[in-house]
Write an enzyme that holds these catalytic residues in place. Structure first.
Site, PDB file in Angstrom:
ATOM      1  N   HIS A  51      14.256  -0.809  28.909  1.00  0.00           N
ATOM      2  CA  HIS A  51      14.077  -2.148  28.122  1.00  0.00           C
ATOM      3  C   HIS A  51      13.243  -1.768  26.741  1.00  0.00           C
ATOM      4  O   HIS A  51      13.514  -2.458  25.828  1.00  0.00           O
ATOM      5  CB  HIS A  51      12.799  -2.990  28.877  1.00  0.00           C
ATOM      6  CG  HIS A  51      13.620  -3.989  29.904  1.00  0.00           C
ATOM      7  ND1 HIS A  51      13.413  -5.379  29.881  1.00  0.00           N
ATOM      8  CD2 HIS A  51      14.231  -3.649  30.876  1.00  0.00           C
ATOM      9  CE1 HIS A  51      14.114  -5.774  30.891  1.00  0.00           C
ATOM     10  NE2 HIS A  51      14.687  -4.880  31.511  1.00  0.00           N
ATOM     11  N   ASP A  99       9.764  -8.969  24.821  1.00  0.00           N
ATOM     12  CA  ASP A  99      10.769  -8.767  25.951  1.00  0.00           C
ATOM     13  C   ASP A  99      10.595  -9.914  26.690  1.00  0.00           C
ATOM     14  O   ASP A  99       9.685 -10.858  27.095  1.00  0.00           O
ATOM     15  CB  ASP A  99      10.104  -7.336  26.878  1.00  0.00           C
ATOM     16  CG  ASP A  99      11.226  -7.042  28.034  1.00  0.00           C
ATOM     17  OD1 ASP A  99      11.855  -5.845  27.531  1.00  0.00           O
ATOM     18  OD2 ASP A  99      11.470  -7.965  29.126  1.00  0.00           O
ATOM     19  N   HIS A 158      26.431   3.042  36.581  1.00  0.00           N
ATOM     20  CA  HIS A 158      25.821   1.857  37.439  1.00  0.00           C
ATOM     21  C   HIS A 158      25.781   0.730  36.640  1.00  0.00           C
ATOM     22  O   HIS A 158      25.287  -0.449  37.372  1.00  0.00           O
ATOM     23  CB  HIS A 158      24.468   2.358  37.764  1.00  0.00           C
ATOM     24  CG  HIS A 158      23.389   2.419  36.487  1.00  0.00           C
ATOM     25  ND1 HIS A 158      23.659   3.052  35.251  1.00  0.00           N
ATOM     26  CD2 HIS A 158      22.310   1.822  36.592  1.00  0.00           C
ATOM     27  CE1 HIS A 158      22.740   2.803  34.422  1.00  0.00           C
ATOM     28  NE2 HIS A 158      21.896   2.013  35.326  1.00  0.00           N
ATOM     29  N   ASN A 197      22.725  -0.891  28.580  1.00  0.00           N
ATOM     30  CA  ASN A 197      22.609   0.141  27.370  1.00  0.00           C
ATOM     31  C   ASN A 197      23.836   0.920  27.693  1.00  0.00           C
ATOM     32  O   ASN A 197      24.547   1.538  26.746  1.00  0.00           O
ATOM     33  CB  ASN A 197      21.211   1.177  27.520  1.00  0.00           C
ATOM     34  CG  ASN A 197      19.961  -0.052  27.295  1.00  0.00           C
ATOM     35  OD1 ASN A 197      20.180  -0.501  26.316  1.00  0.00           O
ATOM     36  ND2 ASN A 197      19.224  -0.174  28.412  1.00  0.00           N
ATOM     37  N   THR A 198      24.190   1.517  28.942  1.00  0.00           N
ATOM     38  CA  THR A 198      25.100   2.504  28.922  1.00  0.00           C
ATOM     39  C   THR A 198      26.438   2.088  28.947  1.00  0.00           C
ATOM     40  O   THR A 198      27.182   2.614  28.342  1.00  0.00           O
ATOM     41  CB  THR A 198      25.156   3.107  30.417  1.00  0.00           C
ATOM     42  OG1 THR A 198      23.744   3.835  30.615  1.00  0.00           O
ATOM     43  CG2 THR A 198      26.428   4.054  30.750  1.00  0.00           C
ATOM     44  N   GLU A 204      26.926   1.883  25.186  1.00  0.00           N
ATOM     45  CA  GLU A 204      26.965   3.237  24.495  1.00  0.00           C
ATOM     46  C   GLU A 204      28.653   3.875  24.916  1.00  0.00           C
ATOM     47  O   GLU A 204      29.142   4.582  24.054  1.00  0.00           O
ATOM     48  CB  GLU A 204      25.905   4.419  24.973  1.00  0.00           C
ATOM     49  CG  GLU A 204      24.564   3.805  24.686  1.00  0.00           C
ATOM     50  CD  GLU A 204      23.391   4.225  25.439  1.00  0.00           C
ATOM     51  OE1 GLU A 204      23.687   5.177  26.224  1.00  0.00           O
ATOM     52  OE2 GLU A 204      22.315   3.555  25.318  1.00  0.00           O
ATOM     53  N   ALA A 231      19.720  -5.209  39.411  1.00  0.00           N
ATOM     54  CA  ALA A 231      19.492  -6.101  38.057  1.00  0.00           C
ATOM     55  C   ALA A 231      20.798  -6.816  38.069  1.00  0.00           C
ATOM     56  O   ALA A 231      21.364  -7.557  39.116  1.00  0.00           O
ATOM     57  CB  ALA A 231      19.058  -5.202  37.022  1.00  0.00           C
TER      58      ALA A 231
HETATM   59  N1  UDP Z   1      19.389   7.612  29.433  1.00  0.00           N
HETATM   60  C1  UDP Z   1      19.458   8.705  28.850  1.00  0.00           C
HETATM   61  N2  UDP Z   1      19.751   9.744  29.580  1.00  0.00           N
HETATM   62  C2  UDP Z   1      19.503   9.536  31.006  1.00  0.00           C
HETATM   63  C3  UDP Z   1      19.356   8.293  31.643  1.00  0.00           C
HETATM   64  C4  UDP Z   1      19.267   7.283  30.864  1.00  0.00           C
HETATM   65  O1  UDP Z   1      19.510   9.017  27.765  1.00  0.00           O
HETATM   66  O2  UDP Z   1      19.519  10.601  31.697  1.00  0.00           O
HETATM   67  C5  UDP Z   1      19.408   6.339  28.314  1.00  0.00           C
HETATM   68  C6  UDP Z   1      20.873   5.706  28.261  1.00  0.00           C
HETATM   69  O3  UDP Z   1      21.602   6.292  27.395  1.00  0.00           O
HETATM   70  C7  UDP Z   1      20.484   4.289  28.195  1.00  0.00           C
HETATM   71  C8  UDP Z   1      19.369   4.196  29.040  1.00  0.00           C
HETATM   72  O4  UDP Z   1      18.673   5.348  28.916  1.00  0.00           O
HETATM   73  O5  UDP Z   1      20.234   4.156  26.838  1.00  0.00           O
HETATM   74  C9  UDP Z   1      19.542   3.700  30.357  1.00  0.00           C
HETATM   75  O6  UDP Z   1      19.805   2.065  30.251  1.00  0.00           O
HETATM   76  P1  UDP Z   1      20.827   1.551  31.293  1.00  0.00           P
HETATM   77  O7  UDP Z   1      20.601  -0.090  30.677  1.00  0.00           O
HETATM   78  O8  UDP Z   1      22.214   1.985  31.207  1.00  0.00           O
HETATM   79  O9  UDP Z   1      20.181   1.738  32.738  1.00  0.00           O
HETATM   80  P2  UDP Z   1      18.764   1.599  33.639  1.00  0.00           P
HETATM   81  O10 UDP Z   1      18.003   2.434  33.015  1.00  0.00           O
HETATM   82  O11 UDP Z   1      18.253   0.287  32.958  1.00  0.00           O
HETATM   83  O12 UDP Z   1      19.184   1.492  34.940  1.00  0.00           O
END
Ligand code: UDP
Length: 501
Positions: free
Chosen positions: A25, A128, A374, A378-379, A382, A397
């Site tokens: 977040h 948030d 998963h 964010n992923t 990206e 979630a």
């Molecule tokens: N991330 C990263 N390295 C890691 C794990 C996560 O840079 O080893 C970053 C990833 O690029 C993304 C965020 O952390 O921006 C993870 O957010 P996401 O919504 O994908 O998953 P969550 O962490 O909420 O399960």
């Protein structure tokens, strides 16, 4: 400062950002804050020391770039809630017994935060979604509140649909499929794939109700999405909820332009640029589009029974891979992973990253061919931006809804076949078998359907870049939003002036 400059500074729109205390977040809302500062807004991010350590480097770099942005740190009341110093964020390593205490500590900061909105003379607050109380705080000050909603428009539209129509109540079995009513596409799910709080009321359902109420009382919501990706759902969401909303994404793309920003994003540590990292050296010898990137975000861990299935699936897939695995907990029996790591290192087939991976940098590498993800939002953003198709494995979630966007709407991914939603800090009952993982990976990397998905996601990747360029959809939204906030500020100032007797 000259008098003209002082006038300009005084005239600047002042916006306060309040991120929630979990990495995924923090990352996008801080990027949105930085985006505002890039657009001439004066930005203050209020947060606690550990959260700040994750992103302070980028703020310092932005300050050096001449942007008007800073962090305002408030102390987290760790000892008052019985937590060791430094435990104040939610992530994969947060001990389950400490989660409620972190929430308690966070709620103790409410008054201090509220006072800061006033003292720092905010013209607007962006908080948030997990701070529903800020809608009333903003109303008291007569300023707009925007809320940052993590996740896709599709996911929030789907939640709205389930809450309103309760389609899962018509179903006999937890594994039977139902349609999500009222959405632009026919999307099927099973009750087991729904978050528990949507299936039946829990304490979290109550919190989500408060969040939705707060959204109605707020000026609008911000999403890290872009029109070309899910414009239909953006329109649907606004219409269905009767709220204002702006898509500003991919936000990371605007504000993380240089290598230091990318390398440090999310963990605060910038990898030494002069030191070639092991993963980079390893990737540089791999052909284009040949390597799988396997990662499950910042919050989730798997039991060893599941890790065994992933390891075997990857090894048997025949594809090269980078697998990001959370560090082992003390006493945990995962010695097979040490053997596995030695083996794949010797065969040069795989590279394991323990803990945190510099994901943005890795996804820039041409050797990557696809992701096993998963479905963290964010992923997904990206991966779309990088132009890689995905094998989707949602866990918790809103991830099962995000999966639908990837597999059924955009057709840029293939489902591994996860059947059961679980809580982020819970292993759940389901173990996805290596055969299922293998099937999805084979399809993803295939020259048939895999290539079609890759073609579609590449188009979206171009669209992502256009969205943030001059005249692009997100750029236009950003300019309009800042303009609107300036007008609101002016109206407020005028009201004050005319109110003086
Ligand atoms: N991330 C990263 N390295 C890691 C794990 C996560 O840079 O080893 C970053 C990833 O690029 C993304 C965020 O952390 O921006 C993870 O957010 P996401 O919504 O994908 O998953 P969550 O962490 O909420 O399960």
């Amino acid at each position: 400062m000259g008098s003209h400059q002082a006038e300009v500074e005084a005239d600047k729109l002042k916006v306060i950002f309040l991120p929630f205390l979990s990495t995924s977040h923090i990352i996008p809302i801080v990027d949105i804050g930085r985006l505002f500062a890039m657009h001439g807004v004066d930005v203050t991010i209020i947060t606690t020391p550990v959260a700040a350590s994750i992103f302070q480097n980028s703020i310092d770099r932005d300050t050096n770039r001449g942007h008007s942005i800073r962090t305002h740190i408030i102390k987290f009341p760790a000892s008052q809630v019985g937590l060791p110093e430094g435990v104040e964020t939610f992530n994969a390593d947060t001990p389950p017994g400490m989660i409620a205490k972190i929430s308690q500590g966070l709620s103790m900061l409410k008054e201090e935060m509220e006072q800061l909105f006033e003292d720092l003379e905010a013209d607007c607050i962006v908080t948030d979604m997990f701070y529903p109380w800020t809608a009333d705080a903003a109303a008291k000050l007569g300023i707009p509140r925007l809320l940052f909603l993590g996740g896709s428009y599709l996911a929030h539209s789907a939640q709205h649909s389930v809450k309103n129509y309760m389609p899962h109540k018509e179903i006999g079995l937890d594994t039977e499929k139902f349609n999500l009513p009222g959405l632009p596409h026919k999307l099927e799910m099973t009750p087991l794939q729904l978050p528990d709080w949507l299936r039946a009321p829990t304490g979290y359902t109550y919190l989500m109700e408060m969040i939705r109420d707060s959204e109605k009382k707020s000026y609008g919501s911000l999403f890290d999405s872009f029109y070309e990706l899910e414009g239909t759902y953006q329109e649907h969401y606004k219409k269905a909820t009767g709220t204002k909303s702006w898509s500003l994404g991919p936000v990371f793309l605007w504000v993380n332009q240089d290598a230091s920003d990318k390398a440090g994003r999310g963990n605060g540590k910038v990898e030494q640029e002069d030191k070639v990292q092991g993963w980079l050296e390893w990737l540089n010898f791999k052909p284009d589009n040949s390597v799988l990137y396997v990662s499950f975000g910042s919050m989730s861990k798997f039991p060893s029974s599941q890790l065994v299935e992933i390891a075997q699936a990857l090894e048997e897939s025949g594809h090269d891979f980078i697998w990001v695995i959370k560090k082992k907990d003390e006493g945990e029996e995962v010695s097979f992973l040490d053997e596995f790591e030695k083996r794949v290192k010797a065969s040069n087939k795989g590279y394991l990253i323990w803990g945190w991976a510099p994901q943005l940098l890795i996804l820039e590498n041409k050797a990557i061919g696809g992701l096993v993800t998963h479905c963290g939002w964010n992923t997904i953003i990206e991966s779309v931006n990088a132009g890689f198709p995905m094998a989707t494995w949602p866990l918790f979630a809103e991830q099962f809804f995000n999966e639908k966007l990837v597999t059924d709407v955009l057709k840029i991914g293939v489902a591994v076949g996860a059947k059961e939603w679980r809580n982020w800090n819970d292993f759940g009952k389901e173990v996805v078998k290596k055969e299922e993982i293998g099937k999805a990976v084979a399809l993803l990397m295939s020259s048939g359907e895999g290539a079609d998905m890759r073609r579609r996601v590449r188009e979206l990747s171009h669209a992502a870049k256009r969205a943030v360029q001059v005249g692009g959809s997100s750029q236009t939204n950003m300019l309009e939003l800042v303009q609107e906030l300036k007008e609101l500020r002016l109206q407020r100032v005028n009201r004050k002036v005319t109110a003086i007797p």
